[in-house]
Design an enzyme around this catalytic site. Structure first.
Site, PDB file in Angstrom:
ATOM      1  N   LYS A 121      35.218  -0.468   4.677  1.00  0.00           N
ATOM      2  CA  LYS A 121      36.647  -0.236   4.862  1.00  0.00           C
ATOM      3  C   LYS A 121      37.418  -0.853   3.720  1.00  0.00           C
ATOM      4  O   LYS A 121      37.177  -2.034   3.427  1.00  0.00           O
ATOM      5  CB  LYS A 121      37.069  -0.857   6.200  1.00  0.00           C
ATOM      6  CG  LYS A 121      38.517  -0.643   6.587  1.00  0.00           C
ATOM      7  CD  LYS A 121      38.826  -1.324   7.907  1.00  0.00           C
ATOM      8  CE  LYS A 121      40.281  -1.066   8.283  1.00  0.00           C
ATOM      9  NZ  LYS A 121      40.685  -1.738   9.505  1.00  0.00           N
TER      10      LYS A 121
ATOM     11  N   LYS B  55      34.508  -5.269   4.483  1.00  0.00           N
ATOM     12  CA  LYS B  55      35.932  -4.976   4.662  1.00  0.00           C
ATOM     13  C   LYS B  55      36.703  -5.710   3.577  1.00  0.00           C
ATOM     14  O   LYS B  55      36.630  -6.929   3.458  1.00  0.00           O
ATOM     15  CB  LYS B  55      36.396  -5.433   6.041  1.00  0.00           C
ATOM     16  CG  LYS B  55      37.860  -5.152   6.312  1.00  0.00           C
ATOM     17  CD  LYS B  55      38.255  -5.584   7.710  1.00  0.00           C
ATOM     18  CE  LYS B  55      39.715  -5.291   7.972  1.00  0.00           C
ATOM     19  NZ  LYS B  55      40.124  -5.750   9.313  1.00  0.00           N
TER      20      LYS B  55
HETATM   21 ZN   LIG Z   1      42.150  -8.751  12.265  1.00  0.00          ZN
END
Ligand SMILES: [Zn+2]
Length: 322
Positions: free
Chosen positions: A248, A195
């Protein structure tokens, strides 16, 4: 002799026959925002994400039923609490919005819809960070305890999959241990393994009211220039027990999706984030892009890069086209 690849493109039938990647309903997961500040039957539009809503508990359940009927296999829940504090205490409230939606949806739909719950502190903390803070530092190991408790709370409500999105080191192992010790060995973990600290999350922070009150998330989310570091994160999460992993955002990180698929032996998902959604919606609203074609092309590109599934705000709508 000239090699003529165009022979395989000469009409729709031959193109259909040789298409390498197809998008199906089974690839899709729909995010749902559960807002405890709304009455049960209310929903309110999210300004920065046209077409998306925050839902009160019962309207979220209704939405999940509709999504299931359309053939979308799963939803991922995010909570917006009435009360925030430094330790995200409201995230473990057994009468919290997310917990209620999990148990109601499972009671109503059983195995007809996978219920995934995002596990993080940021929507529930007064400072908006994904962990416990000391001054301006985000504490790693102290945060793990709380993440374990949040995951356990969702497991008790009946969740199928917990999805830690905080990027603290060691959280997958911690959550796996807490779940196993409490008899939830069948609850899966979908980790946000890679992420990135991305500007594409902007509209989500509006939606979830989770903007950090100071600093940024660069000390825990990944640096946008790094790809080998993603291998390290993914391998660690799988070793710690992640059943599925996520990259992501998706579109600006398709190289990472591709790499994740290549190096891992667990299913890989791409999270097509709020900024990816809103930029296409905005351009379409101006008449600059053919909305449906661009949405389809975007999702197909994520799958072509290697995603086994895609979390997307278009899941409900796209399921109607497929
Ligand atoms: Zn968070």
């Amino acid at each position: 002799m000239l090699i003529r690849p165009r022979r395989l493109r000469k009409n729709q039938k031959i193109r259909d026959l040789v298409r390498e990647t197809v998008l199906t309903k089974n690839d899709l997961i729909m995010p749902i925002f559960v807002d405890e500040n709304l009455k049960n039957n209310e929903k309110t539009p999210i300004t920065s994400m046209p077409g998306q809503f925050r839902y009160g508990v019962d309207s979220a359940v209704k939405e999940c039923v509709e999504i299931s009927k359309l053939g979308v296999p799963g939803v991922i829940l995010f909570g917006i609490p009435t009360e925030k504090d430094e330790f995200a205490n409201s995230a473990v409230n057994e009468n919290g919005g997310v917990q209620k939606v999990i148990s109601k949806v499972k009671a109503e739909l059983g195995d007809d819809l996978l219920v995934i719950a995002d596990v993080c502190m940021c929507e529930y903390t007064s400072h908006g960070h994904c962990g416990i803070i000391k001054g301006e530092e985000i504490l790693n190991d102290e945060t793990l305890e709380i993440l374990g408790n949040i995951a356990l709370s969702y497991a008790k409500a009946g969740v199928d999959i917990v999805a830690p999105s905080d990027m603290m080191d060691g959280r997958v192992l911690k959550i796996r241990n807490v779940l196993d010790e409490n008899g939830f060995k069948n609850v899966s973990i979908m980790s946000y393994a890679a992420k990135y600290a991305s500007a594409f999350y902007g509209p989500f922070r509006d939606a979830a009211e989770s903007t950090p009150q100071f600093g940024d998330r660069k000390s825990y989310q990944m640096d946008m220039g790094n790809s080998r570091e993603a291998i390290k994160e993914i391998e660690l999460d799988i070793k710690e027990g992640a059943d599925l992993i996520l990259v992501k955002p998706a579109l600006p990180y398709l190289d990472i999706v591709k790499m994740a698929k290549k190096i891992s032996n667990v299913p890989v998902g791409g999270y097509c984030v709020s900024g990816e959604y809103s930029m296409i919606e905005a351009a379409a609203e101006k008449g600059w892009l053919d909305r449906e074609k661009v949405i389809y092309e975007t999702l197909l590109s994520i799958k072509r890069a290697g995603a086994d599934f895609i979390i997307t705000y278009w899941a409900k709508e796209v399921a109607k086209w497929l």
